[in-house]
Design an enzyme around this catalytic site. Sequence first.
Site, PDB file in Angstrom:
ATOM      1  N   GLN A 232      -5.532  -5.701   7.085  1.00  0.00           N
ATOM      2  CA  GLN A 232      -5.697  -6.819   6.155  1.00  0.00           C
ATOM      3  C   GLN A 232      -5.351  -8.026   7.104  1.00  0.00           C
ATOM      4  O   GLN A 232      -6.812  -9.056   6.841  1.00  0.00           O
ATOM      5  CB  GLN A 232      -5.325  -6.522   4.366  1.00  0.00           C
TER       6      GLN A 232
ATOM      7  N   HIS B 162       0.166  -0.843   0.251  1.00  0.00           N
ATOM      8  CA  HIS B 162       0.263   0.067   0.278  1.00  0.00           C
ATOM      9  C   HIS B 162       1.119   1.383  -0.010  1.00  0.00           C
ATOM     10  O   HIS B 162       2.045   1.390   0.457  1.00  0.00           O
ATOM     11  CB  HIS B 162      -1.197  -0.140   1.387  1.00  0.00           C
TER      12      HIS B 162
ATOM     13  N   LYS C 129     -10.554  -1.431  10.417  1.00  0.00           N
ATOM     14  CA  LYS C 129     -10.283  -2.365   9.560  1.00  0.00           C
ATOM     15  C   LYS C 129     -10.828  -3.928  10.705  1.00  0.00           C
ATOM     16  O   LYS C 129     -11.662  -4.725   9.857  1.00  0.00           O
ATOM     17  CB  LYS C 129      -8.817  -3.307   9.196  1.00  0.00           C
TER      18      LYS C 129
ATOM     19  N   ASP D  30       2.713  -4.400   7.981  1.00  0.00           N
ATOM     20  CA  ASP D  30       1.992  -3.877   8.340  1.00  0.00           C
ATOM     21  C   ASP D  30       0.566  -4.780   8.062  1.00  0.00           C
ATOM     22  O   ASP D  30       0.356  -6.260   7.535  1.00  0.00           O
ATOM     23  CB  ASP D  30       1.525  -3.292   7.060  1.00  0.00           C
TER      24      ASP D  30
ATOM     25  N   CYS E  31      -4.766   2.734  -4.008  1.00  0.00           N
ATOM     26  CA  CYS E  31      -3.211   2.685  -3.677  1.00  0.00           C
ATOM     27  C   CYS E  31      -2.208   2.448  -3.649  1.00  0.00           C
ATOM     28  O   CYS E  31      -1.515   1.558  -2.476  1.00  0.00           O
ATOM     29  CB  CYS E  31      -3.637   3.420  -1.443  1.00  0.00           C
TER      30      CYS E  31
END
Length: 405
Positions: A202, A122, A225, A199, A363
């Site tokens: 998700q 991202h 999220k 990261d 993104c």
Amino acid sequence: MFSYEEIQQIRNQFPMLKNNENKNIYFDNAATTQKTVQVINTIKKYSCNLNSNVNRSVHFLDKFTTNSLELNRKHMKYFINAKYREEIIFTTGTTESINLIAFCISKFLKKSDDIIISHSEHHSNIIPWQVLSQKNNANLKVIPVNSEGALNIRVFKKLMTKKTKFIAISHVTNTFGIINPINKIIKTAHKQNSLVLIDGSQAISQITIDVQNLDCDFYVFSIHKMYGPTGLGILYGKKQILDKLPPYKCGGGMIEKVTFRQTLLAGLPFKLEAGTQNMAGIIGTNKALKFLLNCSIIKVKSYETKLLKYAIKILSNINGLQIYYKNSKLTKILSFNIEKIHSFDLGKLLTNYGIAIRTGAHCAQPLMEYLKITGTIRISFAIYNTIEEIDIFYKYLIKCLELLS
């Protein structure tokens, strides 16, 4: 696996779905998930009856707020199995968490050192490292993806040298939903004494995270999220590393003593939490954690995988439709394109039928350029989505294709 009745009970916990008279369908969960009534009511109750600053005063409201913040820090510690509560830093989201680390490690990065990211990141996990490498005259290296969209680990190992000081990789890619082999990456990196940031934006609502078992140096994610409030994120970092970092920003709450001659910094976690925290969001987060734990993250992943497989099966019947990448290890995200159809046009038509999807580059423009495409159509599932919604989506998708042909 959840029964039909259990999914309906879960849906009823989300006001947007329970009061959904128009029967709109929300398939943009990779961007943000909906909030439960418990999260909403907790934020409302705090804002109406308990609003106060934190760690500032001796009155009862401040005491309640301060105790709530630290209780939620403790709950988050257990949720991702951090070793110490001081390893949990509250931020405004994944973006700030990544920028915080990029800023703080700047003083340790030397000229010609290497930072490694991947083609599937991202923008939030690209630009901070790009800026840092330019500022420090370091090298930014990129792991390519293979023909199935997965990271090319063979190339990654070649990129790793003694000059590699930092690696930043997504746990699950936001464009294609591919689970990256982060265990392998972390072990390889640590052999070269390189730090690793993961990261987890998700992954956090679908994969049980154990940061001690992963042995990552940093793990970051956003609460919106995972069925929680917006404007709040978590930065996990190993205590021995966070202790060495300078403050990211300065102000109230991150000091022990201030004089005009010098300032004595507070210890962790406060050193990295300057200013007033998003207390309503932090208190609401506890309800999001309880919701996920009550549902069982393992069962959530199993159910969302069922939805994904069904969607792949039904969409595969459409001529000219290409799915990225159905042969890879996917989670709740499905990206596809349809021959001679622009993703934006399809998204605009589908919204007329009350179907919310994501179109474009997500993104991830460098990845799109690498794959020689302008973008994709992305649908992403959550625990409250259903097989029936996928059928309705398919019906209107066919109708839109007829209009566009």
